[in-house]
Design an enzyme around this catalytic site. Structure first.
Site, short mmCIF file in Angstrom:
data_model
loop_
_atom_site.label_atom_id
_atom_site.label_comp_id
_atom_site.label_asym_id
_atom_site.label_seq_id
_atom_site.Cartn_x
_atom_site.Cartn_y
_atom_site.Cartn_z
CG HIS A 70 -1.67 1.22 1.47
ND1 HIS A 70 -1.26 2.16 2.40
CD2 HIS A 70 -2.82 1.71 0.93
CE1 HIS A 70 -2.12 3.15 2.42
NE2 HIS A 70 -3.07 2.92 1.53
CD GLU A 73 -2.55 2.62 -3.77
OE1 GLU A 73 -3.07 3.76 -3.76
OE2 GLU A 73 -2.95 1.67 -3.07
CG HIS A 74 -0.22 6.13 -0.59
ND1 HIS A 74 -0.70 7.16 0.17
CD2 HIS A 74 -1.22 5.20 -0.63
CE1 HIS A 74 -1.93 6.88 0.59
NE2 HIS A 74 -2.26 5.68 0.12
CD GLU A 146 -4.55 5.76 3.57
OE1 GLU A 146 -5.09 4.86 2.91
OE2 GLU A 146 -3.56 6.40 3.17
#
Length: 436
Positions: A70, A73-74, A146
Protein backbone atom coordinates in the site's frame (compact mmCIF):
# COMPACT_ATOMS: atom_id res chain seq x y z
CA UNK A 1 2.44 -4.87 -34.64
CA UNK A 2 0.82 -7.40 -32.34
CA UNK A 3 2.23 -10.90 -32.48
CA UNK A 4 0.05 -13.92 -31.72
CA UNK A 5 -3.03 -12.12 -30.52
CA UNK A 6 -5.97 -14.27 -29.49
CA UNK A 7 -9.67 -13.45 -29.55
CA UNK A 8 -11.62 -15.04 -26.69
CA UNK A 9 -15.38 -15.17 -27.10
CA UNK A 10 -18.33 -16.20 -24.93
CA UNK A 11 -21.35 -17.10 -27.02
CA UNK A 12 -23.46 -17.26 -23.86
CA UNK A 13 -22.59 -13.67 -22.88
CA UNK A 14 -22.24 -12.46 -26.47
CA UNK A 15 -19.00 -10.76 -25.45
CA UNK A 16 -15.37 -11.05 -26.55
CA UNK A 17 -11.94 -9.64 -25.82
CA UNK A 18 -8.48 -9.73 -27.37
CA UNK A 19 -5.43 -10.88 -25.44
CA UNK A 20 -1.77 -10.71 -26.39
CA UNK A 21 1.60 -10.80 -24.64
CA UNK A 22 3.60 -7.69 -25.35
CA UNK A 23 7.29 -8.23 -26.06
CA UNK A 24 8.03 -6.51 -22.72
CA UNK A 25 6.45 -9.48 -20.94
CA UNK A 26 3.16 -7.74 -20.11
CA UNK A 27 -0.16 -9.53 -20.68
CA UNK A 28 -2.57 -7.12 -22.38
CA UNK A 29 -6.36 -7.55 -22.53
CA UNK A 30 -8.47 -5.35 -24.79
CA UNK A 31 -12.23 -5.41 -24.20
CA UNK A 32 -14.04 -3.34 -26.83
CA UNK A 33 -17.27 -1.76 -25.58
CA UNK A 34 -19.22 1.11 -27.14
CA UNK A 35 -19.91 2.91 -23.87
CA UNK A 36 -19.57 6.56 -22.82
CA UNK A 37 -16.24 6.14 -21.01
CA UNK A 38 -13.06 4.18 -21.63
CA UNK A 39 -11.15 2.67 -18.75
CA UNK A 40 -7.66 1.27 -18.20
CA UNK A 41 -6.36 -0.82 -15.32
CA UNK A 42 -2.64 -1.57 -14.96
CA UNK A 43 -2.10 -3.99 -12.10
CA UNK A 44 0.41 -6.25 -10.43
CA UNK A 45 -0.26 -9.50 -8.63
CA UNK A 46 1.03 -8.08 -5.38
CA UNK A 47 -0.81 -7.09 -2.23
CA UNK A 48 -0.68 -6.90 1.53
CA UNK A 49 -0.34 -10.68 1.86
CA UNK A 50 3.07 -10.69 0.18
CA UNK A 51 5.45 -9.77 2.98
CA UNK A 52 7.66 -12.88 2.70
CA UNK A 53 9.13 -13.86 -0.65
CA UNK A 54 12.17 -14.79 -2.72
CA UNK A 55 13.07 -15.15 -6.40
CA UNK A 56 15.88 -17.68 -6.05
CA UNK A 57 14.75 -21.16 -4.91
CA UNK A 58 18.02 -21.68 -3.03
CA UNK A 59 17.98 -18.32 -1.25
CA UNK A 60 16.45 -17.43 2.11
CA UNK A 61 13.09 -15.72 2.22
CA UNK A 62 13.03 -11.95 2.59
CA UNK A 63 10.60 -10.45 5.10
CA UNK A 64 9.40 -6.87 4.66
CA UNK A 65 7.27 -4.61 6.89
CA UNK A 66 3.48 -4.95 6.83
CA UNK A 67 1.74 -2.34 4.69
CA UNK A 68 4.57 -1.94 2.19
CA UNK A 69 2.45 -2.78 -0.89
CA UNK A 70 0.00 0.00 0.00
CA UNK A 71 2.87 2.36 0.83
CA UNK A 72 4.45 1.64 -2.54
CA UNK A 73 1.18 2.39 -4.32
CA UNK A 74 1.13 5.86 -2.72
CA UNK A 75 4.76 6.57 -3.62
CA UNK A 76 4.38 5.61 -7.28
CA UNK A 77 2.47 8.83 -8.02
CA UNK A 78 5.58 10.94 -7.32
CA UNK A 79 7.97 11.64 -10.20
CA UNK A 80 11.67 12.45 -10.14
CA UNK A 81 11.07 15.77 -11.92
CA UNK A 82 8.67 16.82 -9.16
CA UNK A 83 5.54 16.84 -11.32
CA UNK A 84 2.53 15.23 -9.68
CA UNK A 85 0.96 12.45 -11.73
CA UNK A 86 -2.54 13.80 -11.13
CA UNK A 87 -1.47 17.09 -12.71
CA UNK A 88 -0.35 15.14 -15.78
CA UNK A 89 -3.76 13.45 -15.98
CA UNK A 90 -5.54 16.79 -15.60
CA UNK A 91 -4.03 17.86 -18.91
CA UNK A 92 -5.73 14.95 -20.71
CA UNK A 93 -9.00 15.22 -18.77
CA UNK A 94 -8.73 11.72 -17.29
CA UNK A 95 -9.84 10.75 -13.79
CA UNK A 96 -7.17 8.60 -12.12
CA UNK A 97 -6.92 6.51 -8.98
CA UNK A 98 -5.27 3.42 -7.49
CA UNK A 99 -5.96 0.76 -4.87
CA UNK A 100 -4.24 -2.00 -2.96
CA UNK A 101 -5.98 -5.17 -1.80
CA UNK A 102 -4.61 -8.27 -0.12
CA UNK A 103 -3.46 -9.68 -3.48
CA UNK A 104 -3.54 -6.89 -6.11
CA UNK A 105 -2.15 -3.38 -6.54
CA UNK A 106 -3.87 -1.52 -9.38
CA UNK A 107 -3.50 1.85 -11.09
CA UNK A 108 -6.36 3.12 -13.22
CA UNK A 109 -8.00 5.93 -15.10
CA UNK A 110 -11.26 6.62 -16.92
CA UNK A 111 -11.84 9.17 -19.65
CA UNK A 112 -14.09 10.22 -22.51
CA UNK A 113 -11.30 11.65 -24.69
CA UNK A 114 -7.52 11.44 -25.11
CA UNK A 115 -7.44 7.78 -24.12
CA UNK A 116 -4.05 6.89 -25.61
CA UNK A 117 -2.38 10.00 -24.17
CA UNK A 118 -3.70 9.00 -20.74
CA UNK A 119 -2.56 5.42 -21.29
CA UNK A 120 0.97 6.70 -21.93
CA UNK A 121 0.90 8.48 -18.57
CA UNK A 122 -0.33 5.32 -16.82
CA UNK A 123 2.35 3.05 -18.27
CA UNK A 124 5.03 5.69 -17.82
CA UNK A 125 4.66 6.57 -14.14
CA UNK A 126 4.04 3.00 -12.97
CA UNK A 127 7.28 1.86 -14.63
CA UNK A 128 9.44 4.69 -13.24
CA UNK A 129 9.84 4.39 -9.46
CA UNK A 130 11.42 7.21 -7.51
CA UNK A 131 11.99 7.03 -3.75
CA UNK A 132 14.19 9.05 -1.41
CA UNK A 133 14.66 8.99 2.34
CA UNK A 134 13.01 12.42 2.64
CA UNK A 135 9.91 11.56 0.60
CA UNK A 136 9.51 8.22 2.39
CA UNK A 137 9.61 9.91 5.80
CA UNK A 138 7.02 12.43 4.64
CA UNK A 139 4.74 9.63 3.42
CA UNK A 140 5.08 7.77 6.71
CA UNK A 141 3.33 10.63 8.45
CA UNK A 142 0.57 10.78 5.85
CA UNK A 143 -0.14 7.06 5.94
CA UNK A 144 0.02 6.97 9.73
CA UNK A 145 -2.91 9.42 9.72
CA UNK A 146 -4.71 7.21 7.20
CA UNK A 147 -4.23 4.15 9.42
CA UNK A 148 -5.69 6.01 12.41
CA UNK A 149 -8.61 7.05 10.23
CA UNK A 150 -9.19 3.39 9.25
CA UNK A 151 -9.11 2.41 12.93
CA UNK A 152 -11.97 4.85 13.58
CA UNK A 153 -14.02 3.72 10.58
CA UNK A 154 -16.75 1.32 11.80
CA UNK A 155 -16.97 -0.73 8.59
CA UNK A 156 -13.22 -1.16 8.19
CA UNK A 157 -12.74 -1.90 11.87
CA UNK A 158 -15.52 -4.51 11.80
CA UNK A 159 -13.89 -6.25 8.84
CA UNK A 160 -10.50 -6.56 10.50
CA UNK A 161 -11.98 -7.51 13.87
CA UNK A 162 -13.68 -10.40 12.07
CA UNK A 163 -10.49 -11.46 10.30
CA UNK A 164 -8.61 -11.34 13.59
CA UNK A 165 -11.23 -13.61 15.13
CA UNK A 166 -11.16 -16.08 12.22
CA UNK A 167 -7.41 -16.26 11.61
CA UNK A 168 -4.58 -17.04 13.99
CA UNK A 169 -1.60 -16.62 11.68
CA UNK A 170 -2.54 -15.76 8.11
CA UNK A 171 -1.55 -12.35 6.74
CA UNK A 172 -5.12 -11.66 5.58
CA UNK A 173 -5.89 -10.43 9.10
CA UNK A 174 -3.31 -7.63 8.74
CA UNK A 175 -4.65 -4.25 7.66
CA UNK A 176 -3.71 -3.53 4.04
CA UNK A 177 -2.15 -0.24 5.19
CA UNK A 178 -0.14 -1.97 7.93
CA UNK A 179 0.29 -0.41 11.36
CA UNK A 180 1.84 2.86 12.48
CA UNK A 181 4.78 0.87 13.85
CA UNK A 182 5.26 -1.31 10.75
CA UNK A 183 5.34 1.55 8.25
CA UNK A 184 8.04 3.32 10.30
CA UNK A 185 10.35 0.46 9.25
CA UNK A 186 9.85 1.10 5.52
CA UNK A 187 12.89 2.46 3.72
CA UNK A 188 13.67 3.37 0.08
CA UNK A 189 15.72 0.17 -0.11
CA UNK A 190 12.71 -1.96 0.90
CA UNK A 191 10.53 -0.12 -1.62
CA UNK A 192 12.95 -0.68 -4.50
CA UNK A 193 13.31 -4.34 -3.52
CA UNK A 194 9.55 -4.90 -3.60
CA UNK A 195 9.14 -2.84 -6.74
CA UNK A 196 11.84 -4.74 -8.64
CA UNK A 197 10.32 -8.04 -7.56
CA UNK A 198 6.60 -7.54 -8.00
CA UNK A 199 6.40 -4.77 -10.60
CA UNK A 200 8.15 -7.00 -13.10
CA UNK A 201 5.97 -6.81 -16.23
CA UNK A 202 5.69 -10.60 -16.33
CA UNK A 203 3.87 -10.35 -12.97
CA UNK A 204 1.54 -7.61 -14.23
CA UNK A 205 -1.40 -7.20 -16.59
CA UNK A 206 -3.11 -4.37 -18.44
CA UNK A 207 -6.82 -4.37 -19.16
CA UNK A 208 -8.34 -1.62 -21.32
CA UNK A 209 -12.04 -1.37 -21.95
CA UNK A 210 -14.12 0.93 -24.12
CA UNK A 211 -13.97 2.23 -27.66
CA UNK A 212 -10.32 1.28 -28.01
CA UNK A 213 -8.17 -0.42 -30.62
CA UNK A 214 -5.70 -3.17 -29.75
CA UNK A 215 -3.12 -2.07 -32.33
CA UNK A 216 -3.10 1.47 -30.90
CA UNK A 217 -2.79 0.05 -27.38
CA UNK A 218 0.16 -2.04 -28.52
CA UNK A 219 1.83 1.03 -30.05
CA UNK A 220 1.62 2.83 -26.70
CA UNK A 221 3.17 -0.21 -25.02
CA UNK A 222 5.94 -0.22 -27.64
CA UNK A 223 6.78 3.41 -26.88
CA UNK A 224 6.79 3.16 -23.09
CA UNK A 225 7.60 -0.36 -21.93
CA UNK A 226 11.00 -2.02 -21.78
CA UNK A 227 11.51 -5.76 -21.79
CA UNK A 228 11.50 -7.41 -18.35
CA UNK A 229 13.35 -10.62 -17.52
CA UNK A 230 10.86 -13.07 -16.08
CA UNK A 231 11.22 -13.79 -12.37
CA UNK A 232 10.11 -16.86 -10.47
CA UNK A 233 8.50 -15.20 -7.46
CA UNK A 234 8.11 -17.60 -4.54
CA UNK A 235 5.73 -16.39 -1.83
CA UNK A 236 5.28 -17.90 1.61
CA UNK A 237 2.25 -17.47 3.85
CA UNK A 238 1.93 -18.61 7.49
CA UNK A 239 0.31 -22.01 8.01
CA UNK A 240 -3.29 -21.79 9.17
CA UNK A 241 -5.34 -24.44 10.98
CA UNK A 242 -9.03 -24.96 10.31
CA UNK A 243 -9.96 -23.78 13.82
CA UNK A 244 -10.86 -20.15 14.36
CA UNK A 245 -8.67 -17.90 16.48
CA UNK A 246 -11.55 -16.89 18.77
CA UNK A 247 -15.33 -16.99 18.69
CA UNK A 248 -16.00 -13.29 19.17
CA UNK A 249 -14.26 -9.94 18.90
CA UNK A 250 -15.55 -6.45 19.57
CA UNK A 251 -14.66 -2.77 19.68
CA UNK A 252 -16.46 0.42 20.66
CA UNK A 253 -16.70 3.33 18.22
CA UNK A 254 -19.00 6.22 17.36
CA UNK A 255 -21.95 4.26 15.97
CA UNK A 256 -25.61 4.86 16.77
CA UNK A 257 -26.46 1.13 16.68
CA UNK A 258 -24.31 -2.01 16.96
CA UNK A 259 -23.08 -3.50 13.71
CA UNK A 260 -21.89 -7.08 13.41
CA UNK A 261 -20.34 -9.56 11.00
CA UNK A 262 -20.37 -13.35 11.18
CA UNK A 263 -17.63 -15.24 9.39
CA UNK A 264 -17.16 -18.90 8.48
CA UNK A 265 -13.58 -19.94 7.90
CA UNK A 266 -12.96 -22.26 4.96
CA UNK A 267 -9.52 -23.89 4.72
CA UNK A 268 -10.45 -26.46 2.07
CA UNK A 269 -8.89 -24.52 -0.81
CA UNK A 270 -8.25 -26.25 -4.11
CA UNK A 271 -4.95 -25.80 -5.91
CA UNK A 272 -6.89 -25.75 -9.19
CA UNK A 273 -8.05 -22.22 -10.16
CA UNK A 274 -11.28 -23.31 -11.85
CA UNK A 275 -12.35 -25.36 -8.82
CA UNK A 276 -11.79 -22.28 -6.63
CA UNK A 277 -13.82 -20.22 -9.09
CA UNK A 278 -16.67 -22.72 -9.08
CA UNK A 279 -16.71 -22.76 -5.28
CA UNK A 280 -16.82 -18.96 -5.28
CA UNK A 281 -19.82 -19.05 -7.65
CA UNK A 282 -21.52 -21.65 -5.46
CA UNK A 283 -20.94 -19.56 -2.32
CA UNK A 284 -22.41 -16.49 -4.03
CA UNK A 285 -25.58 -18.44 -4.88
CA UNK A 286 -25.82 -19.96 -1.39
CA UNK A 287 -25.54 -16.45 0.02
CA UNK A 288 -28.62 -15.43 -1.97
CA UNK A 289 -30.48 -18.58 -0.90
CA UNK A 290 -29.82 -18.35 2.83
CA UNK A 291 -29.53 -14.62 3.50
CA UNK A 292 -31.62 -12.92 0.83
CA UNK A 293 -34.82 -11.03 1.62
CA UNK A 294 -36.97 -14.06 0.75
CA UNK A 295 -35.02 -16.48 2.96
CA UNK A 296 -36.62 -17.87 6.16
CA UNK A 297 -33.57 -16.81 8.19
CA UNK A 298 -33.75 -13.19 7.08
CA UNK A 299 -37.50 -13.01 7.61
CA UNK A 300 -37.40 -14.44 11.13
CA UNK A 301 -34.67 -12.00 12.14
CA UNK A 302 -36.60 -9.13 10.59
CA UNK A 303 -39.95 -10.07 12.17
CA UNK A 304 -38.32 -10.32 15.60
CA UNK A 305 -36.71 -6.91 15.13
CA UNK A 306 -33.22 -8.38 15.40
CA UNK A 307 -31.78 -6.72 12.30
CA UNK A 308 -32.09 -3.26 10.81
CA UNK A 309 -31.70 -3.48 7.05
CA UNK A 310 -30.42 -6.21 4.76
CA UNK A 311 -28.10 -9.10 5.48
CA UNK A 312 -25.07 -8.58 3.23
CA UNK A 313 -23.46 -11.92 2.36
CA UNK A 314 -20.03 -12.31 0.75
CA UNK A 315 -17.41 -14.95 0.02
CA UNK A 316 -13.77 -13.90 -0.24
CA UNK A 317 -11.34 -16.37 -1.71
CA UNK A 318 -7.73 -16.57 -2.73
CA UNK A 319 -5.27 -19.36 -3.38
CA UNK A 320 -4.21 -19.12 0.28
CA UNK A 321 -7.36 -18.12 2.24
CA UNK A 322 -11.14 -18.33 1.99
CA UNK A 323 -14.10 -17.32 4.17
CA UNK A 324 -17.85 -16.71 3.97
CA UNK A 325 -19.43 -13.81 5.86
CA UNK A 326 -22.62 -11.85 6.38
CA UNK A 327 -23.21 -8.58 8.21
CA UNK A 328 -25.91 -6.14 9.26
CA UNK A 329 -27.03 -3.86 12.10
CA UNK A 330 -28.67 -5.22 15.23
CA UNK A 331 -29.41 -4.18 18.80
CA UNK A 332 -28.65 -7.76 19.85
CA UNK A 333 -25.80 -9.21 17.72
CA UNK A 334 -25.26 -12.04 20.20
CA UNK A 335 -28.81 -13.29 19.68
CA UNK A 336 -28.36 -13.17 15.89
CA UNK A 337 -25.15 -15.21 16.21
CA UNK A 338 -26.87 -17.71 18.46
CA UNK A 339 -29.76 -18.09 16.03
CA UNK A 340 -27.39 -18.51 13.09
CA UNK A 341 -25.48 -21.29 14.86
CA UNK A 342 -28.79 -23.07 15.45
CA UNK A 343 -29.94 -22.45 11.90
CA UNK A 344 -26.87 -24.08 10.41
CA UNK A 345 -28.19 -27.45 11.51
CA UNK A 346 -31.64 -26.53 10.22
CA UNK A 347 -30.14 -25.69 6.81
CA UNK A 348 -28.65 -29.17 6.63
CA UNK A 349 -31.66 -31.12 7.89
CA UNK A 350 -34.23 -29.05 6.01
CA UNK A 351 -32.38 -27.45 3.09
CA UNK A 352 -33.95 -24.74 0.96
CA UNK A 353 -36.17 -25.95 -1.84
CA UNK A 354 -34.64 -26.65 -5.24
CA UNK A 355 -36.69 -23.78 -6.65
CA UNK A 356 -34.91 -21.41 -4.23
CA UNK A 357 -31.59 -22.54 -5.65
CA UNK A 358 -32.75 -21.98 -9.23
CA UNK A 359 -34.10 -18.53 -8.37
CA UNK A 360 -30.89 -17.52 -6.59
CA UNK A 361 -28.87 -18.83 -9.52
CA UNK A 362 -30.86 -16.69 -11.97
CA UNK A 363 -30.48 -13.61 -9.77
CA UNK A 364 -26.73 -14.09 -9.48
CA UNK A 365 -26.33 -14.66 -13.19
CA UNK A 366 -28.37 -11.55 -14.01
CA UNK A 367 -26.27 -9.50 -11.59
CA UNK A 368 -23.08 -10.79 -13.18
CA UNK A 369 -24.26 -10.02 -16.70
CA UNK A 370 -24.90 -6.45 -15.53
CA UNK A 371 -21.13 -6.01 -15.08
CA UNK A 372 -20.78 -5.79 -18.85
CA UNK A 373 -22.63 -2.47 -18.93
CA UNK A 374 -19.70 -0.73 -17.21
CA UNK A 375 -16.13 -0.42 -18.49
CA UNK A 376 -14.93 0.06 -14.90
CA UNK A 377 -16.67 -3.08 -13.63
CA UNK A 378 -15.43 -5.13 -16.57
CA UNK A 379 -11.77 -4.17 -16.09
CA UNK A 380 -11.71 -4.59 -12.31
CA UNK A 381 -13.51 -7.91 -12.34
CA UNK A 382 -11.48 -9.06 -15.33
CA UNK A 383 -8.10 -8.77 -13.65
CA UNK A 384 -9.30 -10.24 -10.36
CA UNK A 385 -10.14 -13.42 -12.27
CA UNK A 386 -6.91 -13.32 -14.32
CA UNK A 387 -4.70 -13.05 -11.24
CA UNK A 388 -6.46 -16.06 -9.71
CA UNK A 389 -5.75 -18.11 -12.81
CA UNK A 390 -9.15 -17.98 -14.53
CA UNK A 391 -11.15 -15.64 -16.77
CA UNK A 392 -14.27 -13.52 -16.44
CA UNK A 393 -16.09 -15.72 -18.96
CA UNK A 394 -15.36 -18.85 -16.92
CA UNK A 395 -17.28 -17.38 -13.99
CA UNK A 396 -20.45 -17.44 -16.12
CA UNK A 397 -19.63 -21.02 -17.12
CA UNK A 398 -19.20 -21.96 -13.46
CA UNK A 399 -22.59 -20.49 -12.52
CA UNK A 400 -24.29 -22.35 -15.36
CA UNK A 401 -22.66 -25.64 -14.36
CA UNK A 402 -23.68 -25.48 -10.71
CA UNK A 403 -26.40 -27.81 -9.46
CA UNK A 404 -28.66 -27.88 -6.44
CA UNK A 405 -26.55 -30.76 -5.13
CA UNK A 406 -23.42 -28.57 -5.33
CA UNK A 407 -25.13 -25.98 -3.13
CA UNK A 408 -26.12 -28.60 -0.54
CA UNK A 409 -22.58 -29.96 -0.48
CA UNK A 410 -21.21 -26.46 0.12
CA UNK A 411 -23.65 -25.89 3.00
CA UNK A 412 -22.83 -29.24 4.59
CA UNK A 413 -19.05 -28.89 4.27
CA UNK A 414 -18.54 -25.22 5.07
CA UNK A 415 -21.34 -24.21 7.43
CA UNK A 416 -20.07 -25.65 10.70
CA UNK A 417 -20.28 -23.91 14.06
CA UNK A 418 -16.68 -24.67 15.00
CA UNK A 419 -15.52 -22.63 11.99
CA UNK A 420 -17.64 -19.57 12.91
CA UNK A 421 -16.68 -16.29 14.55
CA UNK A 422 -18.50 -13.03 15.13
CA UNK A 423 -17.22 -9.46 15.31
CA UNK A 424 -19.22 -6.46 16.49
CA UNK A 425 -18.79 -2.73 16.77
CA UNK A 426 -20.69 -1.28 19.71
CA UNK A 427 -21.62 2.32 20.50
CA UNK A 428 -19.18 4.05 22.80
CA UNK A 429 -19.77 3.39 26.51
CA UNK A 430 -22.27 0.63 25.83
CA UNK A 431 -21.71 -2.24 28.19
CA UNK A 432 -21.50 -5.76 26.81
CA UNK A 433 -24.52 -7.86 27.62
CA UNK A 434 -23.30 -11.12 29.05
CA UNK A 435 -25.53 -14.11 28.44
CA UNK A 436 -25.78 -16.49 31.32
Amino acid sequence: MIKDKKIVRSDFLNEEYTVFKHESGLDVYVFKKALSTSYALFATKYGSLDNKFKTDPSADFTCVPDGIAHFLEHKMFENENGEDTFVRYAKTGASANAYTSNSITAYLFSCTDNFYESLEILLDFVTKPYFTKETVEKEQGIIAQEIRMYDDNPGTRLYYELLGALYKNHNVKINVAGTVDSIRKITPEYLYMCYNTFYNLNNMALCVCGEVDEESVCQVCDRILKKSSDLNIIREYPAEDAEVNKKTASASLKVSQPIFAVGIKDTDISAEPYKRLKKKACADIVGKMLFGKTSPFFNELYEKGLIAGDLHADYEHNESFSFFSFDSKSNDPDKVFEMFCNYMETFKKNPPDRSEFERAKRVKLASFIGIFDSTEDIANEFLSFVFDGTTIFEYADAINELTYEDALEFINCVFKEEYCSMAKILPLNEKERIRK
